[in-house]
Design a protein around this motif. Structure first.
Motif, PDB file in Angstrom:
ATOM      1  N   GLN A   1       0.834  -1.204   0.000  1.00 22.03           N
ATOM      2  CA  GLN A   1       0.000   0.000   0.000  1.00 22.03           C
ATOM      3  C   GLN A   1       0.865   1.250   0.000  1.00 22.03           C
ATOM      4  N   MET A   2       1.985   1.213   0.723  1.00 23.55           N
ATOM      5  CA  MET A   2       2.863   2.378   0.747  1.00 23.55           C
ATOM      6  C   MET A   2       3.444   2.663  -0.640  1.00 23.55           C
ATOM      7  N   PHE A   3       3.892   1.612  -1.311  1.00 22.09           N
ATOM      8  CA  PHE A   3       4.546   1.825  -2.602  1.00 22.09           C
ATOM      9  C   PHE A   3       3.554   1.943  -3.758  1.00 22.09           C
ATOM     10  N   LEU A   4       2.450   1.209  -3.695  1.00 22.43           N
ATOM     11  CA  LEU A   4       1.503   1.210  -4.817  1.00 22.43           C
ATOM     12  C   LEU A   4       0.233   2.007  -4.540  1.00 22.43           C
ATOM     13  N   GLY A   5      -0.051   2.303  -3.282  1.00 19.67           N
ATOM     14  CA  GLY A   5      -1.235   3.074  -2.942  1.00 19.67           C
ATOM     15  C   GLY A   5      -2.478   2.216  -2.822  1.00 19.67           C
ATOM     16  N   ASP A   6      -3.601   2.873  -2.571  1.00 14.74           N
ATOM     17  CA  ASP A   6      -4.883   2.181  -2.481  1.00 14.74           C
ATOM     18  C   ASP A   6      -5.302   1.685  -3.855  1.00 14.74           C
ATOM     19  N   ASP A   7      -6.120   0.627  -3.876  1.00 14.00           N
ATOM     20  CA  ASP A   7      -6.606   0.079  -5.140  1.00 14.00           C
ATOM     21  C   ASP A   7      -7.339   1.163  -5.930  1.00 14.00           C
ATOM     22  N   GLY A   8      -6.941   1.322  -7.211  1.00 11.85           N
ATOM     23  CA  GLY A   8      -7.600   2.292  -8.083  1.00 11.85           C
ATOM     24  C   GLY A   8      -7.165   3.722  -7.862  1.00 11.85           C
ATOM     25  N   ALA A   9      -6.223   3.951  -6.946  1.00 17.15           N
ATOM     26  CA  ALA A   9      -5.753   5.324  -6.678  1.00 17.15           C
ATOM     27  C   ALA A   9      -4.252   5.412  -6.931  1.00 17.15           C
ATOM     28  N   ASP A  10      -3.832   6.547  -7.470  1.00 12.45           N
ATOM     29  CA  ASP A  10      -2.404   6.761  -7.729  1.00 12.45           C
ATOM     30  C   ASP A  10      -1.767   7.531  -6.572  1.00 12.45           C
ATOM     31  N   ASN A  11      -1.947   7.012  -5.360  1.00 12.16           N
ATOM     32  CA  ASN A  11      -1.399   7.706  -4.198  1.00 12.16           C
ATOM     33  C   ASN A  11      -0.236   6.962  -3.564  1.00 12.16           C
ATOM     34  N   GLY A  12       0.294   5.964  -4.272  1.00 10.47           N
ATOM     35  CA  GLY A  12       1.461   5.247  -3.790  1.00 10.47           C
ATOM     36  C   GLY A  12       2.741   6.010  -4.078  1.00 10.47           C
ATOM     37  N   LEU A  13       3.815   5.625  -3.393  1.00  8.01           N
ATOM     38  CA  LEU A  13       5.101   6.317  -3.563  1.00  8.01           C
ATOM     39  C   LEU A  13       5.595   6.256  -4.997  1.00  8.01           C
ATOM     40  N   LEU A  14       5.479   5.093  -5.656  1.00  9.86           N
ATOM     41  CA  LEU A  14       5.982   4.967  -7.020  1.00  9.86           C
ATOM     42  C   LEU A  14       5.253   5.913  -7.967  1.00  9.86           C
ATOM     43  N   ALA A  15       3.922   5.971  -7.847  1.00 12.10           N
ATOM     44  CA  ALA A  15       3.138   6.845  -8.719  1.00 12.10           C
ATOM     45  C   ALA A  15       3.447   8.310  -8.441  1.00 12.10           C
ATOM     46  N   ARG A  16       3.591   8.662  -7.159  1.00 13.37           N
ATOM     47  CA  ARG A  16       3.907  10.060  -6.810  1.00 13.37           C
ATOM     48  C   ARG A  16       5.288  10.438  -7.336  1.00 13.37           C
ATOM     49  N   MET A  17       6.210   9.482  -7.262  1.00 12.87           N
ATOM     50  CA  MET A  17       7.562   9.741  -7.747  1.00 12.87           C
ATOM     51  C   MET A  17       7.559   9.983  -9.257  1.00 12.87           C
ATOM     52  N   GLN A  18       6.860   9.121  -9.998  1.00 12.53           N
ATOM     53  CA  GLN A  18       6.794   9.278 -11.448  1.00 12.53           C
ATOM     54  C   GLN A  18       6.081  10.573 -11.840  1.00 12.53           C
ATOM     55  N   LYS A  19       5.038  10.913 -11.099  1.00  6.84           N
ATOM     56  CA  LYS A  19       4.289  12.143 -11.390  1.00  6.84           C
ATOM     57  C   LYS A  19       5.159  13.376 -11.177  1.00  6.84           C
ATOM     58  N   SER A  20       5.968  13.371 -10.130  1.00  9.96           N
ATOM     59  CA  SER A  20       6.822  14.525  -9.830  1.00  9.96           C
ATOM     60  C   SER A  20       7.893  14.734 -10.898  1.00  9.96           C
TER      61      SER A  20
END
Length: 477
Positions: free
Chosen positions: A381-400
């Motif tokens: 959950q920390m790295f991938l986030g909640d199901d269906g949400a881009d709130n995980g660390l990996l997604a936040r990192m790529q977005k930044s």
């Protein structure tokens, strides 16, 4: 007495006119050439640096994509292993619990496959126009068969129909000794999923009738129905408890465990904490982050001499872009995650080195977090986030970093601008070369003219001197 003509000098003046022209031309060229050379060196270094930076970010983004894979999860808190993967496979989710389960597969769930009666005319046999209705379970799919249709065109129309394609229904033609038959199959498994066809008499198929079964009626030209057997549910047992499933992928039988039935037989499924797998995936993240962070630092840090003073500048020394990328990378690291107990990386033993900016991974703290604090179920959950949400660390990192690495982003724009500058510098060099060539020609002509004039004056002086010497000699005689 006339001056001697030295090698390489003007024939008339005795001066090295070539050296004089060269010195004057070089003096005129030096300032602009130096400017172009400095600009070219800086531009070339920047192009190389930006290219390296793009490669580093591409590798980092690919690593984030691989770690965030939905089909091959990298951060499950639990790992399930099957003693015989030829019988079944198993996958554990973060809601699983440690345990062992004896699974016996009696039979697999099967899908429907039905055939029409045979057409002696083969694939080009004419089919009556009308509405062909294909039913599977509670769903019915209608297909308009136009005048002039053939067995082959009906097959193609079924395969092109988006609704049937979405339902996993497909058609083909099989030719046996009686002729060609329209055969329909489905990816849907389980009892009650048999296909029936109506609406056009010669293509009517009663899916509840079995044809061609082993030990059953002999197949004839008019035989139409389910081939071999009806679709059935999977039958299996877990620790002796009998269960059925319409699918060979069973995800409701054991909480947090998905079983993929492959063949009949017995296998033992063991579920345990996935500490080693989580540690390996976290290390991959740390390594990917450090490769990018250290690569950026290398592009900006000048070489130092023995006294610690900068000597040779790096490709992007003094450039603000790498620093802004590092800042964008570090931002998501300090944000709280979506978990309940696990919210920051430090709980997993991941900290930032204050001197280098790279990440450190303390395996001792990680092991304590897994064994003592039982945080394994929240790592995903920390790295991938909640199901269906881009709130995980990996997604936040790529977005930044997207504003820099995306097509048309900052790095692409910088590359475009550097190439424009490169072209301008090339044009400036061509213009300078043309001007220097013209100047060389002009000065060479001037000094050649001067040399010719001096030669003529020397010749005249020599003639006058000779005349006076002759007169003097006559007077003495």
């Amino acid at each position: 007495m006339a001056s001697p003509i030295l090698p390489g000098t003007g024939l008339g003046s005795g001066l090295d006119t070539g050296a004089i022209v060269k010195a004057l031309v070089n003096a005129d060229k030096a300032a602009k050439q130096s400017q172009i050379d400095r600009g070219t060196a800086s531009n070339t270094a920047s192009i190389s640096g930006i290219g390296t930076l793009k490669s580093l970010m591409s590798a980092f983004n690919q690593a984030m994509k691989d770690l965030g894979s939905k089909t091959n999860p990298q951060f499950p808190g639990y790992a399930a292993t099957s003693s015989d993967t030829k019988i079944l496979g198993a996958t554990a989710s973060n809601s699983a619990v440690n345990g062992s389960y004896a699974v016996k597969v009696g039979n697999l769930a099967t899908a429907s496959k039905v055939t029409s009666a045979a057409f002696a005319g083969g694939t080009t046999s004419s089919i009556t126009a009308g509405t062909l209705s294909i039913k599977q379970g509670s769903s019915t799919y209608n297909l308009e068969v136009k005048p002039g249709a053939t067995l082959q065109s009906v097959r193609d129309s079924i395969n092109a129909d988006s609704s049937m394609k979405g339902a996993g229904i497909s058609a083909n033609i099989i030719t046996d000794s009686f002729g060609s038959r329209l055969v329909l199959g489905s990816t849907t498994t389980g009892a009650g999923s048999d296909i029936s066809v109506s609406g056009i008499s010669e293509l009517t198929i009663d899916g509840s009738t079995v044809v061609g079964a082993s030990g059953g009626p002999v197949m004839t030209a008019t035989s139409a129905g389910s081939i071999g057997a009806l679709a059935i549910d999977a039958k299996f047992s877990i620790d002796g408890m009998e269960l059925t499933s319409k699918s060979n992928t069973v995800d409701k039988a054991v909480s947090g465990l998905t079983l993929n039935l492959v063949a009949t037989g017995t296998s033992t499924v063991t579920v345990a904490s996935n500490n080693d797998g989580l540690k390996a995936s976290i290390q991959k993240f740390v390594d990917a982050y450090n490769a990018l962070a250290n690569g950026i630092t290398a592009l900006t840090k000048a070489s130092l001499d023995d006294e610690g003073k900068p000597t040779v500048a790096a490709a992007l020394t003094g450039d603000a872009l790498p620093r802004s990328i590092l800042q964008a990378m570090r931002g998501p690291l300090s944000e709280s995650g979506a978990g309940d107990k696990l919210t920051v990386l430090a709980q997993l033993g991941i900290t930032t080195d204050q001197k280098t900016g790279a990440l450190n991974f303390d395996s001792t703290k990680f092991t304590a977090a897994m064994n003592d604090k039982r945080l394994g179920g929240e790592v995903q959950q920390m790295f991938l986030g909640d199901d269906g949400a881009d709130n995980g660390l990996l997604a936040r990192m790529q977005k930044s970093l997207a504003v820099y690495s995306d097509t048309g982003g900052v790095l692409d724009q910088r590359t475009t601008n550097l190439n424009i500058t490169k072209k301008k510098l090339s044009l400036d060099q061509e213009a300078l070369d043309r001007r220097i060539a013209t100047l060389t020609d002009v000065l060479t002509k001037k000094y050649n003219d001067m040399d010719t004039l001096v030669g003529k004056l020397k010749a005249t002086a020599s003639n006058i001197t000779s005349m006076f010497e002759a007169l003097t000699a006559q007077q003495k005689g």
